[in-house]
Design a protein around this motif. Structure first.
Motif, PDB file in Angstrom:
ATOM      1  N   TYR A   1      85.202  27.348  24.604  1.00  0.00           N
ATOM      2  CA  TYR A   1      83.849  26.805  24.697  1.00  0.00           C
ATOM      3  C   TYR A   1      82.825  27.942  24.692  1.00  0.00           C
ATOM      4  N   PHE A   2      83.056  28.975  25.496  1.00  0.00           N
ATOM      5  CA  PHE A   2      82.122  30.098  25.559  1.00  0.00           C
ATOM      6  C   PHE A   2      82.059  30.835  24.230  1.00  0.00           C
ATOM      7  N   LYS A   3      83.194  30.992  23.585  1.00  0.00           N
ATOM      8  CA  LYS A   3      83.231  31.664  22.278  1.00  0.00           C
ATOM      9  C   LYS A   3      82.435  30.868  21.251  1.00  0.00           C
ATOM     10  N   SER A   4      82.565  29.532  21.293  1.00  0.00           N
ATOM     11  CA  SER A   4      81.832  28.704  20.329  1.00  0.00           C
ATOM     12  C   SER A   4      80.323  28.815  20.540  1.00  0.00           C
ATOM     13  N   ILE A   5      79.890  28.910  21.796  1.00  0.00           N
ATOM     14  CA  ILE A   5      78.460  29.070  22.080  1.00  0.00           C
ATOM     15  C   ILE A   5      77.986  30.431  21.589  1.00  0.00           C
ATOM     16  N   LYS A   6      78.775  31.466  21.873  1.00  0.00           N
ATOM     17  CA  LYS A   6      78.398  32.817  21.451  1.00  0.00           C
ATOM     18  C   LYS A   6      78.257  32.912  19.928  1.00  0.00           C
ATOM     19  N   GLU A   7      79.107  32.194  19.200  1.00  0.00           N
ATOM     20  CA  GLU A   7      79.032  32.187  17.738  1.00  0.00           C
ATOM     21  C   GLU A   7      77.786  31.472  17.224  1.00  0.00           C
ATOM     22  N   ARG A   8      77.304  30.475  17.973  1.00  0.00           N
ATOM     23  CA  ARG A   8      76.153  29.691  17.524  1.00  0.00           C
ATOM     24  C   ARG A   8      74.822  30.194  18.056  1.00  0.00           C
ATOM     25  N   ASP A   9      74.831  31.054  19.083  1.00  0.00           N
ATOM     26  CA  ASP A   9      73.586  31.520  19.686  1.00  0.00           C
ATOM     27  C   ASP A   9      73.529  33.042  19.669  1.00  0.00           C
ATOM     28  N   PRO A  10      72.682  33.617  18.831  1.00  0.00           N
ATOM     29  CA  PRO A  10      72.609  35.074  18.763  1.00  0.00           C
ATOM     30  C   PRO A  10      72.122  35.721  20.057  1.00  0.00           C
ATOM     31  N   ALA A  11      71.498  34.966  20.947  1.00  0.00           N
ATOM     32  CA  ALA A  11      71.030  35.518  22.224  1.00  0.00           C
ATOM     33  C   ALA A  11      72.154  35.631  23.252  1.00  0.00           C
TER      34      ALA A  11
END
Length: 167
Positions: free
Chosen positions: A3-13
């Motif tokens: 889940y965290f990896k997917s967020i990191k991939e979608r949010d450059p911040a």
């Protein structure tokens, strides 16, 4: 950590999983949503609704505990997001602030949208009624969608017109 990896991939911040865990409200909202959804399914609806009421007051994200949400939903800057009771959301979707997945009136039965997998819904978009949004679709900011959208489309504008895919 998927889940965290997917967020990191979608949010450059997003810089680190600890930042995501502690500073992204969608992580807490989705954690508690899963618990509220469980209570709702076992007929302890008041408990599920109560959990989601508290989350709405704290984070400004309103999700009905009966909604069906797939894996790895990312609600970026979530304030003002509304997800209605009969909404179905697929896996790996991204929703920005001010989005409504709502009904159009007082219909009975399925009255909220069905969102496919890997769909991005821009800030302020309104998807209303029992409509289906296909996989890999992008809904532009402030777009109003009142009709079904096929997979692999980009939809923009107040009338929600499909635009040619640019490759």
């Amino acid at each position: 950590m998927g889940y965290f990896k997917s967020i990191k991939e979608r949010d450059p911040a997003a810089r680190h999983w600890l930042q995501i865990l502690f500073l992204y409200p969608c992580v807490r909202v989705m954690f508690w949503f899963r618990i509220a959804h469980f209570f709702y399914k076992i007929k302890l609806k008041f408990i599920g609704e109560g959990i989601m009421f508290l989350l709405r007051r704290r984070y400004g994200i309103e999700i009905h505990p009966a909604a069906k949400i797939g894996k790895r939903l990312f609600i970026d800057h979530g304030v003002g997001v509304v997800i209605g009771e009969t909404t179905i959301i697929g896996d790996d979707c991204t929703i920005y602030q001010g989005v409504s997945l709502g009904g159009t009136g007082k219909e009975k039965g399925k009255r909220h949208p069905t969102i496919g997998n890997n769909v991005m819904i821009g800030a302020g978009a309104q998807i209303l009624g029992n409509v289906t949004i296909g996989d890999n679709t992008k809904i532009g900011a402030n777009t109003v969608v009142l009709h079904n959208v096929e997979s692999n489309q980009t939809v923009v504008g107040v009338k929600g017109k499909e635009v040619p895919k640019i490759e």
